[in-house]
Every structure is written in structure tokens, then in C-alpha cells.
Motif scaffolding. Structure first.
Motif, mmCIF file in Angstrom:
data_model
loop_
_atom_site.group_PDB
_atom_site.id
_atom_site.type_symbol
_atom_site.label_atom_id
_atom_site.label_comp_id
_atom_site.label_asym_id
_atom_site.label_seq_id
_atom_site.Cartn_x
_atom_site.Cartn_y
_atom_site.Cartn_z
ATOM 1 N N ASP A 160 33.300 43.276 35.739
ATOM 2 C CA ASP A 160 34.064 44.496 36.016
ATOM 3 C C ASP A 160 33.948 45.533 34.900
ATOM 4 O O ASP A 160 33.820 46.718 35.162
ATOM 5 C CB ASP A 160 35.539 44.155 36.272
ATOM 6 N N GLY A 211 43.444 38.313 45.643
ATOM 7 C CA GLY A 211 42.997 39.545 44.998
ATOM 8 C C GLY A 211 43.091 40.762 45.901
ATOM 9 O O GLY A 211 42.670 41.852 45.518
ATOM 10 N N ASP A 230 38.027 44.670 50.455
ATOM 11 C CA ASP A 230 38.878 45.002 49.313
ATOM 12 C C ASP A 230 38.109 44.961 48.000
ATOM 13 O O ASP A 230 38.415 45.705 47.067
ATOM 14 C CB ASP A 230 40.051 44.015 49.241
ATOM 15 N N ALA A 231 37.109 44.075 47.938
ATOM 16 C CA ALA A 231 36.387 43.889 46.674
ATOM 17 C C ALA A 231 35.201 44.838 46.535
ATOM 18 O O ALA A 231 34.699 45.044 45.437
ATOM 19 C CB ALA A 231 35.906 42.440 46.581
ATOM 20 N N SER A 285 47.238 36.619 46.222
ATOM 21 C CA SER A 285 46.599 35.638 45.336
ATOM 22 C C SER A 285 45.081 35.622 45.527
ATOM 23 O O SER A 285 44.351 35.118 44.681
ATOM 24 C CB SER A 285 47.180 34.239 45.570
ATOM 25 N N HIS A 318 34.394 43.135 43.469
ATOM 26 C CA HIS A 318 35.343 42.690 42.425
ATOM 27 C C HIS A 318 36.082 41.452 42.930
ATOM 28 O O HIS A 318 37.302 41.455 43.012
ATOM 29 C CB HIS A 318 36.394 43.778 42.154
ATOM 30 N N HIS A 351 38.159 38.151 43.345
ATOM 31 C CA HIS A 351 39.020 37.297 42.517
ATOM 32 C C HIS A 351 38.203 36.039 42.196
ATOM 33 O O HIS A 351 37.500 35.525 43.076
ATOM 34 C CB HIS A 351 40.272 36.942 43.326
ATOM 35 N N GLY A 375 41.957 33.525 34.397
ATOM 36 C CA GLY A 375 42.698 34.768 34.205
ATOM 37 C C GLY A 375 43.334 34.900 32.850
ATOM 38 O O GLY A 375 44.106 35.816 32.599
ATOM 39 N N ARG A 407 44.551 43.989 47.479
ATOM 40 C CA ARG A 407 45.536 44.925 46.924
ATOM 41 C C ARG A 407 46.694 45.140 47.889
ATOM 42 O O ARG A 407 46.488 45.265 49.104
ATOM 43 C CB ARG A 407 44.865 46.259 46.613
ATOM 44 N N VAL A 457 38.716 40.323 52.339
ATOM 45 C CA VAL A 457 38.332 40.066 50.943
ATOM 46 C C VAL A 457 37.085 40.892 50.594
ATOM 47 O O VAL A 457 37.012 41.519 49.530
ATOM 48 C CB VAL A 457 38.092 38.545 50.726
#
Ligand code: GAP
Length: 451
Positions: free
Chosen positions: A409, A222, A313-314, A220, A329, A331, A431, A224, A310
């Protein structure tokens, strides 16, 4: 990792602690953007685990506790790591964390080590003005014990029935022998812990339930799926209180490493505190009218490690004409800035219009106003902050009362009436796919893009 550390410093996410004095080993300060990211992570955890559940309550207990707590919990005797010292360069290492290629020699100079000695990881200090053995207290090495010692208080005041949990977010301190990998392992860090009390015999199913819940939580944020995995502890790895334990690991730049531990602590802690305090910490089972000692499932996460996961990953780099576009990126729930309002120029009439837009959005989202440098530079800056949406106000806005929303994005742009901005952005941040633009809205064509 080096790129991430430098970007975090350049953009105000994370600075070395006491930077102007050369820093302090493995201590970090969260800057203006980092503090927002960290708060968002903690708020997402609190919402998912406390606010949105009927079977959970929160606590905020003190860092300094009666030292008997740590005798009862086993930390005074068992919370230690094996320490070895190089006989030649006198550098110290964790014996169980030496790189395999060092083959038992000092990784620094190749020297031989002393015999391993157990080194207790708790920080000691003194309470009150006298520095003697009777006034020694510890900085808590986990937030969990604050929960166990309040078990009866919570039970008596909240009237919760089994199964139920108590959650806490707060600072913990460990005098780690080796630290490093940025905020991954430090001596002062924050934990987000749940002690979930269950009937003995149902602990295995609750253990499975919480493992699943916690994996979902990282999704949740974001993160992966392919960067997360579960690793069960071997019997020889288990902490002194643990019946079984699984780690949720993240694929950090330095390799797979623990993000969160989920342990079945059985009735170890409540029983220990009953013995050491002499107080009853049992639960009256309404079905059998018997006093039982609940078992505990403990999902224990690190705030800083979650922030690091976070960030990792982003993080992304994409070719952009002759340059590289660097962006996060994030969330939308964790993004430190949700919306940036960018007037195309600083001209007075345009600034007034852009400020009105800013004033209308700021109560709804974490919004930044940025009017320095070229629009292209400002987009890049917001990309590096991971801002999901930029709202650009241009000269045409003065005539048609419309502004451009630029998506981080895809870099796609749509033009919508300023009166519909807050609603459109709220939907996008939640979203929702905006298939139908608000009345008067248009897809903003490439050739008409401003800046
Ligand atoms: N109450 C159980 C407990 O404290 P742990 O596995 O020692 O268990 C839980 O710690 C989590 O706290 C870890 O998964 C990690 O995310 C975080 N953590 C532990 N030590 C840390 C350190 N030195 N620096 C940053 N985070 C740490």
C-alpha cells in the motif's frame, strides 16, 4: 466493472466457464488466484461463525435431497419469479426487474410483453436410470433446508441447548431468468448460511444481534463501512417463509445491491417438515419441561457476492510517475498471496539464497516465488494480485544476510535479517505496527531501493 472483469481474467482470478467453447451464460470458474481468495473468504466466515463460537456447529449436506423436502419448504409452489416474454423478439425478462426507463416495454426492441407467468427457479434432474415423474429431483436452491432436515440429528448428537446455530457452506442452484453483473447473479453459486435456533419471544433481539454481527464480519474482511448499508424489506417483498428480513447491501459498481439477507423465519420450516415427514422436530425446554418449536434467525450470505464485494472494495488505481498503478488493497486475511519472494536477478548464487528464503516462508504463509521479468514489473504484478508484502533478495543479501520487505500500500521498504523475516511478516500480516525493527533491521531509503 469491465476493468475488474478484465483484470480478474488477466491475473487468474475468475474465467468464464467452458471458455474454449464460448462460455456458458453466467457460469464462472475461479482460477489459481481466485480460488485462494474464495477459500479465504469461506475460511474467515467459518472461523468467525463456527470455530470461534461455542453456540454453533457446522454441517455439509448433500445437494440432491428427497423431493418432499421442497414440497414441505414451499419451494415447489412458491419459489418462482414472474416471467414475461416480448411478443416481437421473444426475449424473456423478470417482470419485477425491468429497468424503469423501459416503461413496461421490451428493453431490447420496445415490443409488448405477454402476461406475466410464474416461473419456478429450481433446476430439475432425474435420479437413477429412468427419466419419469417419479424420479424427478431438484438441485437445491438454498443450503438452508439441509440444516432444517438435520435439526434432530444435530440436537441428538451435539447436545446443544437453545440458543444455538447450525452453519453450512455449499453450492446452490437457481435457474434465474436474468443473470449478470459478473459473479453477482449466476445460476450456480455458493452460499454461507446460518440457521440460529432461539426461544420464541427472543427472536427480535437475536435478529438485531445477528444483523450487527454480520455487519462486523464484512468490516473484518476489510470492506469499508461507507460501502455497506442495511435495508429492511417491505411486507410485499418478504419470502414465503419470512416474518421479517433485512438485507445487507453493498455499493457495487452497478449500484446498491444485496450482499446478504437476514431473515426471521419463525417456526415455519421446522413445522412444515414435521407435518410433511411426520417426525418430531421439537426441543425439550429444560426450564418448563415442555416441547417447543424454536424460532429461527437466518443470516444467509453469498460467497460469490462477498468475493465480488471484496474485489470491488479493494480495487484501486493510483498515478505512478507517468503510469497508473493498479492494485488490490486486500485485507491480509483474504489476500490470495500473502508474500512474494523476488530475487533481483536469476544469477545462480542469488537464486539459491532466494530459494532458501522462499523455503523458510512457504510453510508459514501463502507464498509465491517469482523471478521473471524486471523487478519493477514483478512488483506491479504482485500489486495486481493484491499481495501485501514482497521480499526482495539482492546481491547485498549474500553478504549481510538481509532482505527487503516492500509494503504493497505504501511501497515503503524495510531491510531485515533473513532469519527474522518470518516473524516480522507474521506480525505485519496480523496488523501489528512494527515500531521497533528486528535487531539489525533498517528503514530502506528511497535512493537505495532495488529496481
Ligand atoms: N436461505 C435463504 C436464501 O437463500 P436468498 O436471499 O435467496 O436467501 C441468500 O439468498 C444469499 O445468496 C443472497 O443474499 C446472495 O448473496 C446469494 N444469492 C442468491 N441468489 C444468488 C444468485 N443467483 N447468484 C449469486 N448469489 C446468489
Amino acid at each position: 466493472m469491465e476493468k475488474l472483469v478484465s483484470l480478474c481474467q488477466r491475473r487468474g482470478f475468475i474465467f468464464p466457464s467452458s471458455d474454449i467453447y464460448g462460455g456458458l451464460s453466467s457460469c464462472w470458474d475461479y482460477g489459481p488466484v481466485g480460488v485462494e481468495l474464495k477459500r479465504n473468504v469461506k475460511e474467515a466466515w467459518w472461523r468467525a461463525n463456527v470455530r470461534d463460537r461455542d453456540d454453533m456447529v457446522g454441517l455439509d449436506t448433500s445437494i440432491l435431497m428427497n423431493p418432499r423436502v421442497w414440497e414441505a419448504s414451499g419451494h415447489v409452489t412458491a419459489f418462482s419469479d414472474p416471467l414475461v416474454e416480448c411478443k416481437k423478439c421473444h426475449q424473456r425478462f423478470r417482470a419485477d426487474d425491468l429497468p424503469p426507463e423501459a416503461e413496461g416495454k421490451c428493453p431490447n426492441c420496445g415490443g409488448d410483453f405477454t402476461e406475466p407467468q410464474q416461473f419456478n427457479l429450481m433446476f430439475k434432474t432425474f435420479i437413477g436410470p429412468v427419466e419419469d415423474a417419479a424420479s424427478v429431483v431438484y438441485l437445491r436452491p438454498e443450503t438452508a433446508q439441509g440444516i432444517f432436515v438435520n435439526f434432530a440429528n444435530v440436537l441428538n448428537t451435539s447436545r446443544k441447548r437453545l440458543p444455538f446455530g447450525i452453519a453450512q457452506i455449499g453450492k446452490s442452484f437457481r435457474n434465474e431468468i436474468t443473470t449478470g453483473n459478473f459473479i453477482f447473479r449466476s445460476r450456480e453459486f455458493e452460499q454461507m448460511e446460518i440457521e440460529y435456533f432461539v426461544r420464541p419471544g427472543t427472536d427480535d433481539e437475536w435478529f438485531a444481534y445477528w444483523t450487527n454481527e454480520r455487519l462486523k464480519f464484512y468490516g473484518s474482511l476489510g470492506i469499508r463501512k461507507e460501502n455497506l448499508r442495511l435495508r429492511q424489506h417491505g411486507q410485499d417483498e418478504l419470502a414465503h417463509y419470512s416474518r421479517c428480513c433485512s438485507d445487507i447491501e453493498y455499493n457495487f459498481p452497478m449500484g446498491w445491491a444485496e450482499l446478504e439477507g437476514i431473515a426471521n423465519r419463525g417456526d415455519y420450516d421446522l413445522k412444515q417438515h414435521m407435518e410433511y415427514s411426520g417426525k418430531g422436530l421439537t426441543y425439550l425446554d429444560e426450564a418448563t419441561n415442555q416441547h417447543i418449536v424454536p424460532y429461527v434467525i437466518e443470516p444467509s450470505a453469498g460467497v460469490d457476492r462477498t468475493v465480488l464485494a471484496v474485489l470491488c472494495d479493494a480495487y484501486d488505481e493510483e498515478p505512478d510517475k507517468d503510469e497508473i498503478r493498479v492494485l488490490f488493497h486486500f485485507h491480509p486475511d483474504v489476500a490470495p498471496v500473502k508474500v512474494a519472494v523476488l530475487p533481483l536477478s536469476r544469477k545462480e548464487n542469488l537464486a539459491a539464497c532466494a530459494k532458501d528464503v522462499y523455503a523458510s516462508l512457504r510453510p508459514c504463509f501463502a507464498t509465491q516465488y517469482d523471478d521473471t521479468q524486471s523487478i519493477g514489473r514483478r512488483y506491479r504484478r504482485q500489486d495486481e494480485l493484491g499481495t501485501p508484502y514482497c521480499v526482495t533478495v539482492d546481491f547485498q543479501s549474500l553478504e549481510d544476510n538481509m532482505a527487503t520487505i516492500r509494503e504493497r500500500d505504501t511501497m515503503n521498504q524495510i531491510r531485515v535479517p533473513t532469519a527474522a523475516l518470518a516473524d516480522t511478516l507474521a506480525k505485519k500480516l496480523a496488523g501489528e505496527d512494527i515500531l521497533v525493527l528486528p535487531e539489525g533491521g533498517v528503514i530502506w531509503k528511497e535512493e537505495t531501493k532495488g529496481g
